[in-house]
Design a protein around this motif. Structure first.
Motif, PDB file in Angstrom:
ATOM      1  N   SER A  46      -9.221  -9.323  -4.711  1.00 48.19           N
ATOM      2  CA  SER A  46      -9.709  -8.995  -3.375  1.00 48.19           C
ATOM      3  C   SER A  46      -9.905 -10.229  -2.491  1.00 48.19           C
ATOM      4  O   SER A  46     -10.135 -10.092  -1.287  1.00 48.19           O
ATOM      5  N   ARG A  47      -9.844 -11.420  -3.084  1.00 45.00           N
ATOM      6  CA  ARG A  47      -9.963 -12.634  -2.270  1.00 45.00           C
ATOM      7  C   ARG A  47      -8.741 -12.828  -1.370  1.00 45.00           C
ATOM      8  O   ARG A  47      -8.802 -13.551  -0.385  1.00 45.00           O
ATOM      9  N   GLN A  48      -7.630 -12.171  -1.720  1.00 45.94           N
ATOM     10  CA  GLN A  48      -6.395 -12.270  -0.930  1.00 45.94           C
ATOM     11  C   GLN A  48      -6.327 -11.088   0.037  1.00 45.94           C
ATOM     12  O   GLN A  48      -5.413 -10.268  -0.009  1.00 45.94           O
ATOM     13  N   ARG A  49      -7.302 -10.995   0.938  1.00 45.79           N
ATOM     14  CA  ARG A  49      -7.404  -9.803   1.788  1.00 45.79           C
ATOM     15  C   ARG A  49      -6.227  -9.658   2.731  1.00 45.79           C
ATOM     16  O   ARG A  49      -5.697  -8.557   2.930  1.00 45.79           O
ATOM     17  N   ALA A  50      -5.807 -10.751   3.360  1.00 42.49           N
ATOM     18  CA  ALA A  50      -4.692 -10.677   4.308  1.00 42.49           C
ATOM     19  C   ALA A  50      -3.415 -10.220   3.610  1.00 42.49           C
ATOM     20  O   ALA A  50      -2.689  -9.340   4.106  1.00 42.49           O
ATOM     21  N   GLY A  51      -3.140 -10.789   2.456  1.00 41.01           N
ATOM     22  CA  GLY A  51      -1.948 -10.396   1.698  1.00 41.01           C
ATOM     23  C   GLY A  51      -2.020  -8.962   1.241  1.00 41.01           C
ATOM     24  O   GLY A  51      -1.022  -8.230   1.306  1.00 41.01           O
ATOM     25  N   LEU A  52      -3.192  -8.530   0.782  1.00 42.54           N
ATOM     26  CA  LEU A  52      -3.347  -7.150   0.337  1.00 42.54           C
ATOM     27  C   LEU A  52      -3.166  -6.163   1.480  1.00 42.54           C
ATOM     28  O   LEU A  52      -2.605  -5.074   1.294  1.00 42.54           O
ATOM     29  N   LEU A  53      -3.628  -6.537   2.676  1.00 40.86           N
ATOM     30  CA  LEU A  53      -3.434  -5.665   3.841  1.00 40.86           C
ATOM     31  C   LEU A  53      -1.948  -5.498   4.146  1.00 40.86           C
ATOM     32  O   LEU A  53      -1.482  -4.379   4.417  1.00 40.86           O
ATOM     33  N   MET A  54      -1.200  -6.599   4.078  1.00 35.40           N
ATOM     34  CA  MET A  54       0.252  -6.516   4.304  1.00 35.40           C
ATOM     35  C   MET A  54       0.911  -5.658   3.239  1.00 35.40           C
ATOM     36  O   MET A  54       1.792  -4.842   3.533  1.00 35.40           O
ATOM     37  N   VAL A  55       0.493  -5.830   1.991  1.00 32.64           N
ATOM     38  CA  VAL A  55       1.048  -5.021   0.899  1.00 32.64           C
ATOM     39  C   VAL A  55       0.767  -3.550   1.146  1.00 32.64           C
ATOM     40  O   VAL A  55       1.639  -2.687   0.953  1.00 32.64           O
ATOM     41  N   TYR A  56      -0.450  -3.231   1.580  1.00 27.49           N
ATOM     42  CA  TYR A  56      -0.822  -1.840   1.847  1.00 27.49           C
ATOM     43  C   TYR A  56       0.054  -1.243   2.948  1.00 27.49           C
ATOM     44  O   TYR A  56       0.574  -0.124   2.801  1.00 27.49           O
ATOM     45  N   ILE A  57       0.241  -1.991   4.030  1.00 37.09           N
ATOM     46  CA  ILE A  57       1.041  -1.490   5.164  1.00 37.09           C
ATOM     47  C   ILE A  57       2.477  -1.225   4.720  1.00 37.09           C
ATOM     48  O   ILE A  57       3.046  -0.154   4.996  1.00 37.09           O
ATOM     49  N   PHE A  58       3.078  -2.182   4.023  1.00 37.47           N
ATOM     50  CA  PHE A  58       4.479  -2.019   3.615  1.00 37.47           C
ATOM     51  C   PHE A  58       4.626  -0.958   2.522  1.00 37.47           C
ATOM     52  O   PHE A  58       5.658  -0.279   2.457  1.00 37.47           O
ATOM     53  N   THR A  59       3.621  -0.793   1.682  1.00 35.69           N
ATOM     54  CA  THR A  59       3.684   0.247   0.655  1.00 35.69           C
ATOM     55  C   THR A  59       3.638   1.631   1.291  1.00 35.69           C
ATOM     56  O   THR A  59       4.400   2.537   0.907  1.00 35.69           O
ATOM     57  N   VAL A  60       2.741   1.808   2.265  1.00 40.45           N
ATOM     58  CA  VAL A  60       2.655   3.094   2.965  1.00 40.45           C
ATOM     59  C   VAL A  60       3.962   3.387   3.699  1.00 40.45           C
ATOM     60  O   VAL A  60       4.486   4.517   3.640  1.00 40.45           O
ATOM     61  N   LEU A  61       4.498   2.378   4.383  1.00 33.59           N
ATOM     62  CA  LEU A  61       5.751   2.566   5.112  1.00 33.59           C
ATOM     63  C   LEU A  61       6.884   2.926   4.159  1.00 33.59           C
ATOM     64  O   LEU A  61       7.693   3.831   4.441  1.00 33.59           O
ATOM     65  N   ASN A  62       6.942   2.249   3.013  1.00 31.84           N
ATOM     66  CA  ASN A  62       7.983   2.525   2.030  1.00 31.84           C
ATOM     67  C   ASN A  62       7.859   3.944   1.493  1.00 31.84           C
ATOM     68  O   ASN A  62       8.859   4.669   1.327  1.00 31.84           O
ATOM     69  N   ALA A  63       6.627   4.407   1.250  1.00 30.96           N
ATOM     70  CA  ALA A  63       6.415   5.758   0.729  1.00 30.96           C
ATOM     71  C   ALA A  63       6.781   6.814   1.772  1.00 30.96           C
ATOM     72  O   ALA A  63       7.384   7.852   1.445  1.00 30.96           O
ATOM     73  N   VAL A  64       6.426   6.553   3.026  1.00 36.01           N
ATOM     74  CA  VAL A  64       6.765   7.502   4.096  1.00 36.01           C
ATOM     75  C   VAL A  64       8.265   7.652   4.217  1.00 36.01           C
ATOM     76  O   VAL A  64       8.801   8.768   4.360  1.00 36.01           O
ATOM     77  N   LEU A  65       8.973   6.550   4.181  1.00 40.42           N
ATOM     78  CA  LEU A  65      10.442   6.608   4.269  1.00 40.42           C
ATOM     79  C   LEU A  65      11.018   7.390   3.094  1.00 40.42           C
ATOM     80  O   LEU A  65      11.979   8.152   3.249  1.00 40.42           O
TER      81      LEU A  65
END
Length: 612
Positions: free
Chosen positions: A47-66
């Motif tokens: 959780s110390r890598q909050r910025a990276g985790l946020l990017m991962v979350y955004i791209f994971t959601v986008l990938n799942a939606v597609l």
């Protein structure tokens, strides 16, 4: 050879003062954390890598939606373009599907790249903290743990955590989105077919729980055997000279096979059990596909559903069962990571030897040392020292002699606070050392040991290890005082000559002189010399003794020696026997007593004459 205070040979930790066991047990017992607690601790690092985790979350959601849009468009293409034979509309559907799949691949790559960066930074911090913890643990911990096994925790176990983070975090999030998204869309398309698709879900959950519960136990056993194997290999490689000298190659190979067989058996069980997940999930997925296709075909024949909806639901059912299967597979990987992380956190939960200490600075000490009725034992029921008392005045040279296991090394172990006294007290300049900061105390203690430990690096760096802020000139002056500058000058790169592991390119005497130069540079107030000349020839011994006299000048010194000829000039000689001081005095005074020291000295003198 350095020895345990209890008389057993030291396991040979480089540069260590003997190797006594941890008191009371083979090792401190720390209960492994349960899975939930371990996962929470891993998350605290992640959780110390909050910025990276946020990017991962955004791209994971986008990938799942597609991924969810694709099957819906495929069903629409069948009903709206293929069956009506509208080729223009079909081409548009194909272009849309192609764009979605290409975009999904790009998003997936970016997601993997960002997650790799996040996981590697996380593992870097975990490994850094583990290594820092190693530096805080007491000497007794390392005396009872194989260095190879400790290395395994910092490499293999943390690598398991790294592999799990790389794959599992995004896979878990993606699977959850795919499960919920697929279920919603399937219900919107056709409720009866969706209910049929859900028939096998309880079977999937039940099978995965049974398999993964069993595999976790096997993976933990696998990691334990891997640590044992690493420890054995490390000892065998570092002890090659001894193995060859005693012709034990075949017996070592046999021991390796035994340990390796145990690891092999544990690994086979772990992999076989975890390998059942894929086939079982595929079987259930195929059963699910057959049910939907059969019942869906009958419903299409009756006009209850379109072919496009059946195709869409078949794809969503596959996407629905695939995350369940992947979650089960990821669970196996996670269990392996948890097993490794538990071993890492076991070490990190051990008490630091600096716990509760105040960072109080310590002025330059004069060097008065008082042992007052000191009692100590590495095992509670086996005391090594019984009421030892003596006083060392500032600048005195105190020699410690006696049979192996008498307690000589134990005395200096207590002075350096590698271990704490069980009774009595040790005073430095009138202060109980238990009230002093360990780092500040050790900063004013210098040690030259029988096992002269040299680090990988240059000669200059090895000498500077005594005081990292020393200038090149100060390093060279220390080398000159230690009589080591002569052989350094003959080396091709001089002080910048690189040394291999443990300084194997140097003779033992040269390594010993380097450690003396290191101690001179550190400028300690109290000096400890533990068998510093016991393993060298007479000529080298003369050079070392000359360097030692330079080093001891004006300092309180404790010299442990078996060669009594090397401590004749000591201000006072303490004869240790049976855990107490049997005799003390100067060389001449002890010879006049005609006691234990007189007997030891004469026996060595006779041996020297016979050898000559």
């Amino acid at each position: 050879m350095s020895s345990h205070p209890n008389g057993a040979p030291s396991p040979g930790r480089p540069g260590g003062l003997g190797g006594p066991p941890v008191r009371g047990s083979a090792a401190p017992k720390v209960r492994a954390k349960n899975s939930k607690a371990t996962v929470r601790r891993i998350w605290s690092y992640l959780s110390r890598q909050r910025a990276g985790l946020l990017m991962v979350y955004i791209f994971t959601v986008l990938n799942a939606v597609l991924a969810l849009v694709g099957p819906y468009l495929l069903g629409k293409a069948i009903d709206s373009a293929i069956i009506p034979r509208d080729y223009g509309l079909l081409i548009r559907f194909c272009i849309m599907l192609g764009g979605i799949y290409l975009l999904g691949s790009a998003v997936s790559w970016v997601q993997a790249y960002v997650m790799t960066s996040v996981s590697q930074r996380t593992v870097y911090e975990l490994r850094r903290d583990l290594f820092a913890k190693y530096q805080e643990l007491p000497v007794g911990f390392f005396d009872t743990h194989a260095s190879g096994e400790l290395m395994s925790r910092a490499t293999n176990d943390i690598d398991n955590v790294s592999n799990s983070l790389n794959q599992s975090v995004t896979q878990l999030l993606n699977s959850l989105i795919m499960l919920s998204g697929s279920l919603v869309i399937m219900l919107l398309l056709n409720v009866p077919l969706t209910l049929i698709a859900l028939i096998t879900v309880p079977l999937v959950v039940l099978a995965s729980r049974r398999i993964t519960g069993l595999s976790r136990r096997y993976f933990k056993n696998q990691q334990r055997h891997l640590g044992e194997l690493n420890g054995f290999i490390e000892e065998a490689v570092s002890g090659q000279k001894v193995i060859k000298q005693y012709r034990r190659e075949q017996s070592e190979v046999a021991r390796f096979r035994t340990i390796s067989d145990e690891l092999n058996n544990a690994s086979i069980k772990a992999q076989i059990v975890s390998g059942l997940v894929g086939p079982v999930m595929n079987m259930l997925s195929n059963l699910n596909f057959a049910l939907i296709a059969g019942i869906g075909g009958w419903m299409a024949y009756k006009g209850m559903v379109t072919v496009g909806i059946i195709v869409s639901i078949l794809n969503y059912a596959k996407q629905f069962s695939r995350p369940v299967s992947e979650l089960a597979n990821q669970y196996n990987l996670i269990q392996s990571a948890i097993a490794g992380a538990e071993r890492v956190f076991e070490v990190m939960d051990m008490p630091s030897e600096y716990s509760g200490e105040q960072p109080q600075p310590l002025d330059r000490i004069r060097g008065e040392v008082i042992f007052r009725q000191v009692v100590f034992g590495y095992q509670p029921d086996a005391p090594i020292l019984n009421g030892v008392s003596f006083t060392a005045q500032p600048g005195e040279m105190i020699a410690l002699v006696g049979p192996t296991g008498a307690g000589k090394t134990t005395i200096v172990n207590l002075l350096t606070r590698f271990y704490e006294v069980d009774g009595g007290e040790v005073l430095v300049d009138g202060k109980d050392i238990r009230a002093l900061n360990k780092n500040e105390l050790r900063r004013q203690l210098g040690m030259v040991l029988q096992d002269a430990h040299v680090f990988s690096g240059t000669i200059r760096e090895n000498i500077r290890f005594g005081r990292l802020d020393a200038t090149d000139r100060e390093v060279e002056e220390a080398a000159t005082l230690a009589n080591v500058s002569g052989f350094i000058a003959r080396l091709p790169q001089g002080y910048d000559t690189l040394l291999g592991t443990d300084g194997t390119t140097l003779s033992h005497g040269q390594r010993q002189l380097l450690t003396i130069a290191r101690a001179i540079l550190a400028d300690p107030a109290i000096l400890i010399l533990d068998e510093a000349t016991s393993s060298v020839d007479t000529r080298t011994e003369m050079h070392i003794q000359q360097a030692m006299r330079t080093l001891m000048k004006g300092r309180t010194s404790f010299v442990i020696a078996h060669r009594l000829s090397t401590i004749r000039d000591a201000d006072r000689i303490l004869v240790i026997q049976g855990g107490h001081i049997a005799e003390q005095g100067s060389h001449a005074e002890l010879l006049a007593l005609e006691g234990i020291y007189h007997e030891l000295y004469n026996s060595q003198f006779k041996q020297a004459i016979q050898a000559g």
